[in-house]
Design an enzyme around this catalytic site. Structure first.
Site, mmCIF file in Angstrom:
data_model
loop_
_atom_site.group_PDB
_atom_site.id
_atom_site.type_symbol
_atom_site.label_atom_id
_atom_site.label_comp_id
_atom_site.label_asym_id
_atom_site.label_seq_id
_atom_site.Cartn_x
_atom_site.Cartn_y
_atom_site.Cartn_z
ATOM 1 N N GLY A 20 -50.737 -33.382 55.053
ATOM 2 C CA GLY A 20 -51.752 -32.905 54.146
ATOM 3 C C GLY A 20 -51.360 -33.069 52.691
ATOM 4 N N HIS A 21 -51.816 -32.125 51.867
ATOM 5 C CA HIS A 21 -51.675 -32.230 50.416
ATOM 6 C C HIS A 21 -50.211 -32.227 49.982
ATOM 7 C CE1 HIS A 21 -53.174 -31.946 46.330
ATOM 8 N NE2 HIS A 21 -52.503 -30.834 46.101
ATOM 9 N N PHE A 22 -49.467 -31.227 50.415
ATOM 10 C CA PHE A 22 -48.051 -31.127 50.058
ATOM 11 C C PHE A 22 -47.205 -31.723 51.179
ATOM 12 C CE2 PHE A 22 -49.649 -27.684 47.234
ATOM 13 C CZ PHE A 22 -49.188 -28.201 46.031
#
Length: 324
Positions: free
Chosen positions: A299-301
């Site tokens: 995902g994002h991180f």
């Protein structure tokens, strides 16, 4: 044989047509105590703002500048830094308003991407980093690319992780209320963004789309939210969200930099990110056809989820492109 000796004994490299000669220390291996790098936590005054940064690695080694995203800080690189600092001088700052850096009142400091890039430019100049590769993520992408427009000759390489420079990367519904605010800075449109700095959304950024949520430390969103909840910080974040639109007109200039200078580029992208989705990654290849791209089930991180995958990719990329 020449390459093998360079890896074993250190190397001299011209990292691009305008690069100065750079010495790379020999890579260390094993888990002996003397192989564990020391990380320093420092602050320096830049334009009356105390700017915090993490630094590790040999002072004369090639520089890697780590530029964090929203809503976090250099904390996002805490696990990556020790894996690179035997051979690279790693510098990871906190922008004003983030992490351990000062968060001056918004009436006294302009919370814009131009101002943040100016602060980071002055910081790396103060630290004597005349040339650097950049790891850019989220907010770190436009901040880093603004640095590249100022000093294209300084950029020795790019590591791009869920950091956008193309219109295709802003098509997620996440951006819809933010784009409304870009067009009309009314109080109602600003208030509509309040939810983006709440604990639910902060936790969402760390957990959504991750292949294994059990790998994600809750310390991440607890720490980030504590800093977001400081008096006045919500308005700082809304100012930054509102100013993100100032980066979009610069996309053609960012892309022109890519085309002209062709910095060695590694793309490591969490494909399940709902903020900067996978669609933002392939367009880089239009302007950087030699870029190495890895789309990850994350995902994002992504560093929180896929450090074991990303760190070897990053290490191998830096060793080949900065230390050949």
């Amino acid at each position: 044989m020449k390459h093998l000796l360079a890896v074993m004994l250190g190397c001299s490299v011209l990292a691009g047509p305008a690069a100065a000669q750079t010495t790379c220390p020999a890579a260390k291996s094993g888990i002996a105590a003397n192989a564990v790098p020391v990380i320093h936590y420092r602050s320096v005054k830049i334009d009356s703002v105390s700017v915090f940064y993490r630094e590790a690695g040999p002072a004369d080694a090639p520089v890697l500048l780590l530029l964090h995203g929203f809503p976090t800080s250099s904390h996002m690189f805490r696990n990556l830094i020790p894996l690179l600092a035997d051979r690279y001088r790693v510098i990871a700052p906190d922008y004003p308003g983030y992490g351990q850096s000062d968060a001056p009142d918004r009436t006294k400091f302009s919370y814009t991407f131009a101002s943040q890039a100016d602060i980071i430019d002055k910081l790396v100049t103060r630290l004597g980093a005349e040339r650097y590769a950049m790891y850019v993520m989220d907010y770190g992408a436009p901040i880093g690319y603004r640095l590249a427009l100022k000093h294209p000759e300084r950029v020795s390489g790019l590591i791009v992780q869920n950091g956008n420079a193309y219109d295709e990367g802003l098509q997620s519904p996440f951006w819809d209320p933010i784009k409304v605010y870009w067009r009309d800075h009314s109080q109602n449109n600003r208030d509509a963004l309040n939810g983006l700095v709440t604990l639910d959304i902060t936790k969402f950024q760390y957990t959504d789309g991750m292949s294994d949520v059990a790998r994600i430390s809750p310390d991440n969103w607890v720490q980030d939210q504590a800093l977001l909840d400081r008096p006045g910080n919500r308005d700082i974040q809304l100012d930054m969200l509102g100013d993100y639109g100032s980066n979009v007109p610069l996309y053609p200039q960012f892309q022109a930099f890519f085309r002209k200078y062709q910095p060695p580029t590694l793309i490591v992208w969490g494909k399940n990110d709902k903020i900067f989705p996978e669609a933002g990654a392939p367009p880089y290849l239009r302007d950087l056809p030699k870029a190495e791209m890895h789309i990850l089930d994350s995902g994002h991180f992504a560093l929180e989820d896929k450090l074991d995958v990303m760190a070897p990719l990053i290490r191998d990329f830096l060793d080949r492109k900065l230390c050949k």
